[in-house]
Design an enzyme around this catalytic site. Structure first.
Site, PDB file in Angstrom:
ATOM      1  CB  SER A 190      -0.935   0.005   1.203  1.00 21.62           C
ATOM      2  OG  SER A 190      -0.213   0.246   2.378  1.00 21.62           O
ATOM      3  CB  CYS A 230      -3.013   3.052  -7.902  1.00 23.98           C
ATOM      4  SG  CYS A 230      -2.349   3.052  -6.216  1.00 23.98           S
ATOM      5  CG  ASN A 246      -2.194  -2.067 -10.450  1.00 24.97           C
ATOM      6  OD1 ASN A 246      -1.569  -2.571  -9.511  1.00 24.97           O
ATOM      7  ND2 ASN A 246      -2.081  -0.796 -10.765  1.00 24.97           N
ATOM      8  CB  THR A 247      -2.160  -5.179  -6.757  1.00 28.63           C
ATOM      9  OG1 THR A 247      -2.601  -3.835  -6.548  1.00 28.63           O
ATOM     10  CG2 THR A 247      -0.673  -5.199  -6.993  1.00 28.63           C
TER      11      THR A 247
HETATM   12  C1  SIN Z   1       1.184   2.205  -5.030  1.00 27.04           C
HETATM   13  O1  SIN Z   1       2.072   3.075  -5.161  1.00 27.04           O
HETATM   14  O2  SIN Z   1       0.369   2.250  -4.108  1.00 27.04           O
HETATM   15  C2  SIN Z   1       1.077   1.082  -5.996  1.00 27.04           C
HETATM   16  C3  SIN Z   1       0.781   1.552  -7.358  1.00 27.04           C
HETATM   17  C4  SIN Z   1      -0.255   0.767  -8.053  1.00 27.04           C
HETATM   18  O3  SIN Z   1      -0.707  -0.274  -7.560  1.00 27.04           O
HETATM   19  O4  SIN Z   1      -0.688   1.183  -9.130  1.00 27.04           O
END
Ligand code: SIN
Length: 304
Positions: A72, A131, A193-194
């Site tokens: 995070s 994000c 992405n995640t």
């Molecule tokens: C982050 O900086 O929180 C991760 C960036 C992302 O998941 O796009």
């Protein structure tokens, strides 16, 4: 021994091979440059840039999970102007294809960042609409096809550089979102992405991450990413960059066979800094063994 053509063409970019780094796992490349020559990579995708510098989220910001990790980070970065002045010139001293990942708190901010990058030597822009760690920006745009369409279209109007739209897996229908990116003028999509996730410390009875939730990455997400890449590549005529838990060349080959024209290596960089190089070499060897003259011939070559 026959030579395999490793080059791929994505959104007008001629990459020397299909392996790039995933944003946020590679900083601006400086540390990894101590392990190998960054010119060997197909492209370097730098840490997500915002208009102003950001300090990011409160710690703890990472935690290891079975077969993966949560982060995070909250888009900590020095801002686009610092990047242009201090980081990009160093990268461009070499023959490196640099892709800038950008996030905005609103559509105007995405456009302003695009305008600042336009005269620079950045080869393409990756729009981060995914994000999961900031309230404004990022995923706020990526979950809804209308906002994906709008932000992509507006950013495309602000410059001529190819735009890659980075998609979130935290949606019901990934094809619908990818289609919106394409209709908005996106030149390519990158996914995934995640996945939004959490961990709890049972002794303190508190969330482990300072931000409570974070994004899950690493091998745990690979089958989800592979499925989504296969769905998008099968449904839409747009180049797909596969991301999600790619640890080794076998994983990368799976993504190419599923229809990705290139792959981005993320969490694996933390485990093995040489992973992207080993993956390039492994893809080449696999292609040779399988009789492919060019990596592009492997793309979508899955037998069903
Ligand atoms: C982050 O900086 O929180 C991760 C960036 C992302 O998941 O796009």
């Amino acid at each position: 021994m026959s030579k395999v053509d490793l080059g791929v063409n994505i959104a007008g970019l001629k990459l020397k091979n299909p392996v790039m780094t995933a944003s946020g796992t590679f900083g601006f490349g400086e540390e990894y440059g101590e392990f190998y020559d960054l010119e060997r990579l197909g492209a370097v995708v730098v840490k997500g840039l915002t208009l102003k510098p950001r300090v990011g989220n409160p710690p703890p910001r990472t935690v290891e999970t079975p077969a993966g990790m949560l982060n995070s980070v909250g888009l900590q970065n020095p801002g686009v102007d610092y990047f242009l002045e201090k980081e990009l010139p160093r990268l461009l001293e070499k023959e490196i294809c640099v892709i800038a990942n950008i996030s905005g708190a609103n559509v105007d901010e995405y456009c302003t960042i695009m305008e600042r990058l336009e005269p620079s030597g950045v080869a393409a822009v990756e729009l981060n609409l995914s994000c999961p760690n900031v309230k404004e920006g990022g995923i706020a745009f990526g979950l809804n096809p209308n906002s994906v369409y709008d932000v992509t279209r507006r950013v495309k109007e602000c410059g001529d550089k190819p735009v890659i739209v980075k998609l979130s897996p935290n949606v019901t229908d990934i094809v619908e979102i990818a289609r919106a990116a394409k209709e908005g003028g996106g030149d390519a999509v990158s996914l995934i992405n995640t996945l939004l996730a959490m961990e709890i410390d049972i002794w303190s009875r508190k969330p482990v991450l300072g931000n409570v939730y974070g994004g899950l990455s690493g091998p745990a997400v690979k089958p989800v990413a592979l499925r989504m890449v296969h769905q998008v590549a099968g449904a839409l005529d747009i180049p797909v960059i596969g991301i999600g838990g790619i640890l080794d060349w076998q994983d990368a080959v799976q993504f190419l066979l599923a229809g990705a024209k290139a792959v981005a290596i993320g969490t694996a960089n933390f485990v093995n800094p040489l992973a992207p190089i080993e993956i390039i070499e492994g893809i080449e060897e696999y292609a040779r063994q399988q009789g492919f003259l060019a990596v592009e011939d492997m793309v979508g070559a899955l037998q069903q």
